[in-house]
Scaffold this motif. Structure first.
Motif, PDB file in Angstrom:
ATOM      1  N   ILE A   1       0.786  -1.120   0.039  1.00 13.20           N
ATOM      2  CA  ILE A   1      -0.032  -0.046   0.015  1.00 13.20           C
ATOM      3  C   ILE A   1       0.787   1.303   0.017  1.00 13.20           C
ATOM      4  O   ILE A   1       1.810   1.395   0.929  1.00 13.20           O
ATOM      5  CB  ILE A   1      -0.708   0.149   1.346  1.00 13.20           C
ATOM      6  CG1 ILE A   1      -1.797  -1.469   1.125  1.00 13.20           C
ATOM      7  CG2 ILE A   1      -1.879   1.261   1.277  1.00 13.20           C
ATOM      8  CD1 ILE A   1      -2.969  -1.293   2.428  1.00 13.20           C
ATOM      9  N   VAL A   2       0.556   2.252  -0.970  1.00  9.54           N
ATOM     10  CA  VAL A   2       1.504   3.330  -1.195  1.00  9.54           C
ATOM     11  C   VAL A   2       0.623   4.521  -0.896  1.00  9.54           C
ATOM     12  O   VAL A   2      -0.400   4.834  -1.665  1.00  9.54           O
ATOM     13  CB  VAL A   2       2.175   3.500  -2.515  1.00  9.54           C
ATOM     14  CG1 VAL A   2       3.211   4.649  -2.677  1.00  9.54           C
ATOM     15  CG2 VAL A   2       2.775   2.153  -3.017  1.00  9.54           C
ATOM     16  N   ASP A   3       1.225   5.374   0.176  1.00 10.41           N
ATOM     17  CA  ASP A   3       0.378   6.503   0.621  1.00 10.41           C
ATOM     18  C   ASP A   3       1.378   7.688   0.638  1.00 10.41           C
ATOM     19  O   ASP A   3       2.067   7.742   1.727  1.00 10.41           O
ATOM     20  CB  ASP A   3      -0.478   6.339   1.921  1.00 10.41           C
ATOM     21  CG  ASP A   3      -1.417   7.331   2.364  1.00 10.41           C
ATOM     22  OD1 ASP A   3      -1.621   8.166   1.463  1.00 10.41           O
ATOM     23  OD2 ASP A   3      -1.809   7.291   3.443  1.00 10.41           O
ATOM     24  N   GLN A   4       1.410   8.599  -0.392  1.00  7.93           N
ATOM     25  CA  GLN A   4       0.675   8.713  -1.424  1.00  7.93           C
ATOM     26  C   GLN A   4       1.732   8.565  -2.420  1.00  7.93           C
ATOM     27  O   GLN A   4       2.665   9.022  -2.538  1.00  7.93           O
ATOM     28  CB  GLN A   4       0.008  10.254  -1.472  1.00  7.93           C
ATOM     29  CG  GLN A   4      -1.231  10.031  -0.521  1.00  7.93           C
ATOM     30  CD  GLN A   4      -2.027  11.345  -1.002  1.00  7.93           C
ATOM     31  OE1 GLN A   4      -2.115  11.626  -2.247  1.00  7.93           O
ATOM     32  NE2 GLN A   4      -3.072  11.778  -0.506  1.00  7.93           N
ATOM     33  N   ILE A   5       1.041   7.797  -3.649  1.00  9.82           N
ATOM     34  CA  ILE A   5       2.204   7.470  -4.875  1.00  9.82           C
ATOM     35  C   ILE A   5       2.605   8.681  -5.351  1.00  9.82           C
ATOM     36  O   ILE A   5       3.616   8.705  -5.816  1.00  9.82           O
ATOM     37  CB  ILE A   5       1.310   6.531  -5.728  1.00  9.82           C
ATOM     38  CG1 ILE A   5       2.192   6.180  -6.916  1.00  9.82           C
ATOM     39  CG2 ILE A   5      -0.280   7.286  -6.100  1.00  9.82           C
ATOM     40  CD1 ILE A   5       1.500   5.203  -7.615  1.00  9.82           C
ATOM     41  N   ASP A   6       1.894   9.864  -5.788  1.00 10.15           N
ATOM     42  CA  ASP A   6       2.260  10.836  -6.466  1.00 10.15           C
ATOM     43  C   ASP A   6       3.503  11.587  -5.716  1.00 10.15           C
ATOM     44  O   ASP A   6       4.162  12.344  -6.606  1.00 10.15           O
ATOM     45  CB  ASP A   6       0.900  11.916  -6.613  1.00 10.15           C
ATOM     46  CG  ASP A   6      -0.173  11.037  -7.514  1.00 10.15           C
ATOM     47  OD1 ASP A   6       0.143  10.033  -7.925  1.00 10.15           O
ATOM     48  OD2 ASP A   6      -0.842  12.105  -7.697  1.00 10.15           O
ATOM     49  N   ASN A   7       3.647  11.475  -4.398  1.00  3.74           N
ATOM     50  CA  ASN A   7       4.757  12.012  -3.821  1.00  3.74           C
ATOM     51  C   ASN A   7       6.133  11.431  -4.071  1.00  3.74           C
ATOM     52  O   ASN A   7       7.057  11.923  -3.660  1.00  3.74           O
ATOM     53  CB  ASN A   7       4.542  12.248  -2.166  1.00  3.74           C
ATOM     54  CG  ASN A   7       3.169  13.039  -1.805  1.00  3.74           C
ATOM     55  OD1 ASN A   7       2.708  13.944  -2.818  1.00  3.74           O
ATOM     56  ND2 ASN A   7       2.824  12.767  -0.844  1.00  3.74           N
ATOM     57  N   ILE A   8       6.117  10.260  -4.654  1.00  2.00           N
ATOM     58  CA  ILE A   8       7.452   9.500  -5.273  1.00  2.00           C
ATOM     59  C   ILE A   8       7.954  10.408  -6.346  1.00  2.00           C
ATOM     60  O   ILE A   8       7.444  10.699  -7.241  1.00  2.00           O
ATOM     61  CB  ILE A   8       7.222   8.191  -5.540  1.00  2.00           C
ATOM     62  CG1 ILE A   8       6.425   7.131  -4.413  1.00  2.00           C
ATOM     63  CG2 ILE A   8       8.535   7.705  -5.983  1.00  2.00           C
ATOM     64  CD1 ILE A   8       6.128   6.101  -4.821  1.00  2.00           C
ATOM     65  N   SER A   9       9.281  10.749  -6.045  1.00  2.00           N
ATOM     66  CA  SER A   9      10.196  11.798  -6.638  1.00  2.00           C
ATOM     67  C   SER A   9      10.743  10.900  -8.130  1.00  2.00           C
ATOM     68  O   SER A   9      10.813   9.806  -7.887  1.00  2.00           O
ATOM     69  CB  SER A   9      11.069  12.493  -6.107  1.00  2.00           C
ATOM     70  OG  SER A   9      12.120  12.030  -5.459  1.00  2.00           O
ATOM     71  N   GLY A  10      11.233  11.728  -8.906  1.00  2.00           N
ATOM     72  CA  GLY A  10      11.978  11.154 -10.011  1.00  2.00           C
ATOM     73  C   GLY A  10      11.064  10.362 -11.206  1.00  2.00           C
ATOM     74  O   GLY A  10       9.969  11.075 -11.413  1.00  2.00           O
TER      75      GLY A  10
ATOM     76  N   LEU B   1       3.355  13.260 -17.657  1.00  2.00           N
ATOM     77  CA  LEU B   1       4.164  12.471 -18.277  1.00  2.00           C
ATOM     78  C   LEU B   1       5.010  11.584 -17.031  1.00  2.00           C
ATOM     79  O   LEU B   1       5.231  10.275 -17.144  1.00  2.00           O
ATOM     80  CB  LEU B   1       5.094  12.853 -19.344  1.00  2.00           C
ATOM     81  CG  LEU B   1       4.555  13.343 -20.515  1.00  2.00           C
ATOM     82  CD1 LEU B   1       5.644  14.027 -21.367  1.00  2.00           C
ATOM     83  CD2 LEU B   1       4.073  12.289 -21.571  1.00  2.00           C
ATOM     84  N   ARG B   2       5.468  12.221 -16.169  1.00  2.00           N
ATOM     85  CA  ARG B   2       6.232  11.680 -14.997  1.00  2.00           C
ATOM     86  C   ARG B   2       5.311  10.702 -14.299  1.00  2.00           C
ATOM     87  O   ARG B   2       5.538   9.710 -13.860  1.00  2.00           O
ATOM     88  CB  ARG B   2       6.636  12.781 -14.055  1.00  2.00           C
ATOM     89  CG  ARG B   2       7.277  12.247 -13.006  1.00  2.00           C
ATOM     90  CD  ARG B   2       7.567  13.237 -11.756  1.00  2.00           C
ATOM     91  NE  ARG B   2       6.507  13.666 -11.081  1.00  2.00           N
ATOM     92  CZ  ARG B   2       6.061  12.737 -10.160  1.00  2.00           C
ATOM     93  NH1 ARG B   2       6.930  11.629  -9.679  1.00  2.00           N
ATOM     94  NH2 ARG B   2       5.178  13.009  -9.374  1.00  2.00           N
ATOM     95  N   LEU B   3       3.887  11.285 -14.038  1.00  2.85           N
ATOM     96  CA  LEU B   3       3.068  10.113 -13.465  1.00  2.85           C
ATOM     97  C   LEU B   3       2.719   9.035 -14.056  1.00  2.85           C
ATOM     98  O   LEU B   3       2.507   7.786 -13.640  1.00  2.85           O
ATOM     99  CB  LEU B   3       1.817  11.281 -13.046  1.00  2.85           C
ATOM    100  CG  LEU B   3       2.035  12.232 -11.881  1.00  2.85           C
ATOM    101  CD1 LEU B   3       0.783  13.100 -11.927  1.00  2.85           C
ATOM    102  CD2 LEU B   3       2.345  11.544 -10.694  1.00  2.85           C
TER     103      LEU B   3
ATOM    104  N   ILE C   1      -2.030  -1.352  -3.847  1.00  3.91           N
ATOM    105  CA  ILE C   1      -2.987  -0.297  -3.803  1.00  3.91           C
ATOM    106  C   ILE C   1      -2.371   1.086  -3.561  1.00  3.91           C
ATOM    107  O   ILE C   1      -1.666   1.426  -2.348  1.00  3.91           O
ATOM    108  CB  ILE C   1      -3.892  -0.525  -2.310  1.00  3.91           C
ATOM    109  CG1 ILE C   1      -4.452  -1.872  -2.482  1.00  3.91           C
ATOM    110  CG2 ILE C   1      -4.861   0.614  -2.191  1.00  3.91           C
ATOM    111  CD1 ILE C   1      -5.454  -2.296  -1.440  1.00  3.91           C
ATOM    112  N   ALA C   2      -2.792   1.903  -4.468  1.00  5.95           N
ATOM    113  CA  ALA C   2      -1.851   3.191  -4.652  1.00  5.95           C
ATOM    114  C   ALA C   2      -2.986   4.274  -4.128  1.00  5.95           C
ATOM    115  O   ALA C   2      -4.076   4.474  -4.829  1.00  5.95           O
ATOM    116  CB  ALA C   2      -1.329   3.176  -5.985  1.00  5.95           C
ATOM    117  N   ILE C   3      -2.537   5.054  -3.201  1.00 11.93           N
ATOM    118  CA  ILE C   3      -3.639   6.192  -2.908  1.00 11.93           C
ATOM    119  C   ILE C   3      -3.159   7.395  -3.296  1.00 11.93           C
ATOM    120  O   ILE C   3      -1.980   7.835  -3.442  1.00 11.93           O
ATOM    121  CB  ILE C   3      -3.626   6.202  -1.108  1.00 11.93           C
ATOM    122  CG1 ILE C   3      -4.079   4.830  -0.550  1.00 11.93           C
ATOM    123  CG2 ILE C   3      -4.415   7.403  -0.663  1.00 11.93           C
ATOM    124  CD1 ILE C   3      -3.949   4.788   0.776  1.00 11.93           C
ATOM    125  N   THR C   4      -3.983   8.149  -3.904  1.00  8.94           N
ATOM    126  CA  THR C   4      -3.733   9.526  -4.856  1.00  8.94           C
ATOM    127  C   THR C   4      -5.013  10.362  -4.328  1.00  8.94           C
ATOM    128  O   THR C   4      -5.875  10.101  -3.866  1.00  8.94           O
ATOM    129  CB  THR C   4      -3.561   9.180  -6.110  1.00  8.94           C
ATOM    130  OG1 THR C   4      -3.269  10.339  -6.763  1.00  8.94           O
ATOM    131  CG2 THR C   4      -4.605   8.786  -6.652  1.00  8.94           C
TER     132      THR C   4
END
Length: 215
Positions: free
Chosen positions: A118-127, A137-139, A157-160
């Motif tokens: 479970i990833v909370d929050q996925i969009d905050n992962i950089s790169g 495009l990055r997302l 499960i990715a939380i966004t």
């Protein structure tokens, strides 16, 4: 009932507006899964709330008790918590992934032999793209990589977030209104890239007239 069991390869997106209960939903699923496991773990990858707050919520959800009551009966609580997780008090493992690359995250998931991620929050992962690349495009690259991780290791499960269209100001009352049923096109920062990667998309809507309900 609609989706049947989560299996390796499944990539689920859970999206909602701010403070709509996304993390609470994730914790509910983490505990539900962890109670079924006799080996491996549920891996909670956190870069949103403070780690201790998430851990307290996991304990409260698993035991169905308030945090002061858990602290008051700590020994008994630890014994019951461990029993519910089939002998492993660390059946849900929390990692703070703030500042970590996707390669590091992938390594953690493989090392811990995760059965659910479970990833909370996925969009905050950089790169995942150079600084000049458009955000969508990055997302898109990030979500594709996360789906590949689901195939390689365990369901994800990715939380966004949803975008701002899920709320608005009522012109007559000047009060904030929220959308009950949110469409997949309203995922934040997305065109079709996020949606195309997902096997499952769950959106969480709300209505302030029914504060204890979600839609």
């Amino acid at each position: 009932k609609t989706l049947d069991s989560l299996i390796q390869g499944d990539f689920a997106i859970v999206a909602g507006y701010v403070d709509s209960g996304k993390s609470a939903f994730g914790i509910d699923q983490a505990v539900h899964a962890a109670r079924q496991l006799t080996d491996g773990c549920v891996l909670w990858l956190n870069n949103e709330e403070p780690d201790d707050r998430i851990l307290k919520k996991i304990w409260k959800r698993n035991l169905g008790a308030s945090w002061p009551r858990i602290q008051e009966h700590r020994t008994k609580a630890e014994r019951k918590f461990t029993q519910l997780f089939h002998g492993d008090i660390n059946r849900i493992k929390l990692y703070n992934i703030s500042g970590k690359s996707f390669r590091q995250i992938r390594s953690i998931c493989k090392k811990e032999k995760a059965r659910l991620i479970i990833v909370d929050q996925i969009d905050n992962i950089s790169g995942m793209a150079n600084k000049e690349a458009a955000e969508y495009l990055r997302l898109g690259k990030l979500y594709t990589a996360m789906r590949d991780l689901a195939k390689e290791v365990a369901p994800v499960i990715a939380i966004t977030q949803t975008d701002a269209s899920a709320r608005w100001t009522n012109k007559e009352t000047q009060e904030t209104e929220f959308q009950r049923v949110i469409d997949q096109s309203q995922l934040r920062g997305a065109k079709v890239d996020k949606q195309a990667t997902a096997d499952i998309i769950i959106t969480i809507g709300q209505d302030k007239r029914f504060p204890k309900s979600r839609f």
